[in-house]
Scaffold this motif. Structure first.
Motif, PDB file in Angstrom:
ATOM      1  N   UNK A 103       0.822  -1.208   0.000  1.00  0.00           N
ATOM      2  CA  UNK A 103       0.000   0.000   0.000  1.00  0.00           C
ATOM      3  C   UNK A 103       0.861   1.266   0.000  1.00  0.00           C
ATOM      4  N   UNK A 104       2.183   1.065  -0.001  1.00  0.00           N
ATOM      5  CA  UNK A 104       3.105   2.191   0.181  1.00  0.00           C
ATOM      6  C   UNK A 104       4.313   2.058  -0.758  1.00  0.00           C
ATOM      7  N   UNK A 105       4.067   2.108  -2.048  1.00  0.00           N
ATOM      8  CA  UNK A 105       5.157   2.000  -3.017  1.00  0.00           C
ATOM      9  C   UNK A 105       5.537   3.351  -3.620  1.00  0.00           C
ATOM     10  N   UNK A 106       4.713   4.354  -3.412  1.00  0.00           N
ATOM     11  CA  UNK A 106       4.984   5.690  -3.919  1.00  0.00           C
ATOM     12  C   UNK A 106       5.879   6.434  -2.928  1.00  0.00           C
TER      13      UNK A 106
ATOM     14  N   UNK B   6      10.055  -6.923  -3.309  1.00  0.00           N
ATOM     15  CA  UNK B   6       9.684  -7.930  -4.306  1.00  0.00           C
ATOM     16  C   UNK B   6       8.300  -8.500  -3.984  1.00  0.00           C
ATOM     17  N   UNK B   7       8.088  -8.866  -2.722  1.00  0.00           N
ATOM     18  CA  UNK B   7       6.799  -9.402  -2.295  1.00  0.00           C
ATOM     19  C   UNK B   7       5.707  -8.340  -2.387  1.00  0.00           C
ATOM     20  N   UNK B   8       6.024  -7.101  -1.987  1.00  0.00           N
ATOM     21  CA  UNK B   8       5.039  -6.017  -1.997  1.00  0.00           C
ATOM     22  C   UNK B   8       4.569  -5.741  -3.424  1.00  0.00           C
ATOM     23  N   UNK B   9       5.481  -5.743  -4.364  1.00  0.00           N
ATOM     24  CA  UNK B   9       5.094  -5.488  -5.764  1.00  0.00           C
ATOM     25  C   UNK B   9       4.183  -6.591  -6.286  1.00  0.00           C
ATOM     26  N   UNK B  10       4.461  -7.836  -5.900  1.00  0.00           N
ATOM     27  CA  UNK B  10       3.588  -8.948  -6.299  1.00  0.00           C
ATOM     28  C   UNK B  10       2.193  -8.769  -5.697  1.00  0.00           C
TER      29      UNK B  10
ATOM     30  N   UNK C 174       0.828  -5.990  -4.689  1.00  0.00           N
ATOM     31  CA  UNK C 174       0.200  -4.815  -5.288  1.00  0.00           C
ATOM     32  C   UNK C 174      -0.377  -5.169  -6.652  1.00  0.00           C
ATOM     33  N   UNK C 175       0.355  -5.946  -7.434  1.00  0.00           N
ATOM     34  CA  UNK C 175      -0.138  -6.358  -8.749  1.00  0.00           C
ATOM     35  C   UNK C 175      -1.425  -7.176  -8.598  1.00  0.00           C
ATOM     36  N   UNK C 176      -1.472  -8.041  -7.602  1.00  0.00           N
ATOM     37  CA  UNK C 176      -2.694  -8.817  -7.347  1.00  0.00           C
ATOM     38  C   UNK C 176      -3.848  -7.901  -6.940  1.00  0.00           C
ATOM     39  N   UNK C 177      -3.574  -6.935  -6.068  1.00  0.00           N
ATOM     40  CA  UNK C 177      -4.605  -5.987  -5.639  1.00  0.00           C
ATOM     41  C   UNK C 177      -5.132  -5.212  -6.840  1.00  0.00           C
ATOM     42  N   UNK C 178      -4.223  -4.724  -7.674  1.00  0.00           N
ATOM     43  CA  UNK C 178      -4.616  -3.935  -8.841  1.00  0.00           C
ATOM     44  C   UNK C 178      -5.402  -4.773  -9.848  1.00  0.00           C
ATOM     45  N   UNK C 179      -5.019  -6.032 -10.015  1.00  0.00           N
ATOM     46  CA  UNK C 179      -5.738  -6.889 -10.973  1.00  0.00           C
ATOM     47  C   UNK C 179      -7.145  -7.196 -10.463  1.00  0.00           C
ATOM     48  N   UNK C 180      -7.325  -7.309  -9.159  1.00  0.00           N
ATOM     49  CA  UNK C 180      -8.664  -7.524  -8.604  1.00  0.00           C
ATOM     50  C   UNK C 180      -9.540  -6.298  -8.832  1.00  0.00           C
ATOM     51  N   UNK C 181      -8.968  -5.121  -8.699  1.00  0.00           N
ATOM     52  CA  UNK C 181      -9.727  -3.885  -8.914  1.00  0.00           C
ATOM     53  C   UNK C 181     -10.162  -3.789 -10.372  1.00  0.00           C
TER      54      UNK C 181
END
Length: 180
Positions: free
Chosen positions: A14-17, A160-164, A166-173
């Motif tokens: 939730x905090x990649x920016x 590495x784990x956070x980006x994975x 985040x990608x899952x969260x974004x794909x669900x949205x």
């Protein structure tokens, strides 16, 4: 993956920016300090020492952090040991001054947090998992340690784990939006 890596990765998703992370360097310490201020007023005397709700919360939190990581736990112990006397001093102010300062600091901290999440375009982590409230301060400490050049292996695994995640969260949205 250790429990620390799992929790930091989940929070980091939730905090990649970078702007969001920077706001957390200010917002989270303000929120934590305000909670210490608010809870430092409630206490009982025990053998000539005042045991406040803040002290109890800090001890429990430190034990939790130590169970996740000894180094981070010890650093947080030092941070809390420095912050507590200031919070206790504020707790001794008049009721109005104490509440005004504590609540003002709390609100300011959250405003700064939500500004960061505006840049992130993601809601705060605690909205999906309340453990995020306890991990936030540890995340800020970890980010500071990483910025100083330490524990880079942990940072790499966490990101590495956070980006994975985040990608899952974004794909669900995206999937939910396409269904509607």
């Amino acid at each position: 993956m250790t429990k620390l890596e799992q929790l930091l990765s989940q929070y980091a998703a939730y905090h990649l920016n970078h702007k969001n992370i920077v706001t957390h360097f200010v917002g989270i310490p303000l929120i934590v300090f305000s909670i210490i201020c608010l809870t430092a007023r409630a206490g009982v005397m025990f053998s000539g020492i005042e045991i406040t709700l803040a002290l109890i919360l800090l001890v429990v939190t430190i034990f939790y952090y130590l169970s996740l990581d000894k180094i981070f736990g010890l650093i947080m112990l030092i941070v809390f040991a420095v912050a507590y006397p200031f919070a206790y001093m504020i707790a001794q102010w008049s009721m109005g001054a104490w509440l005004g300062a504590s609540i003002g600091i709390f609100v300011l901290g959250w405003v700064i947090q939500f500004i960061g999440h505006f840049y992130e375009k993601k809601k705060p982590a605690f909205m999906d998992d309340l453990v995020g409230l306890a991990i936030g301060p540890l995340f800020v400490l970890a980010e500071m340690v990483f910025m100083l050049g330490f524990r880079k292996d942990l940072e790499q695994r966490m990101l590495e784990q956070a980006r994975k995640q985040r990608a899952l969260m974004d794909s669900k949205i995206v999937h939910q939006a396409s269904v509607h």
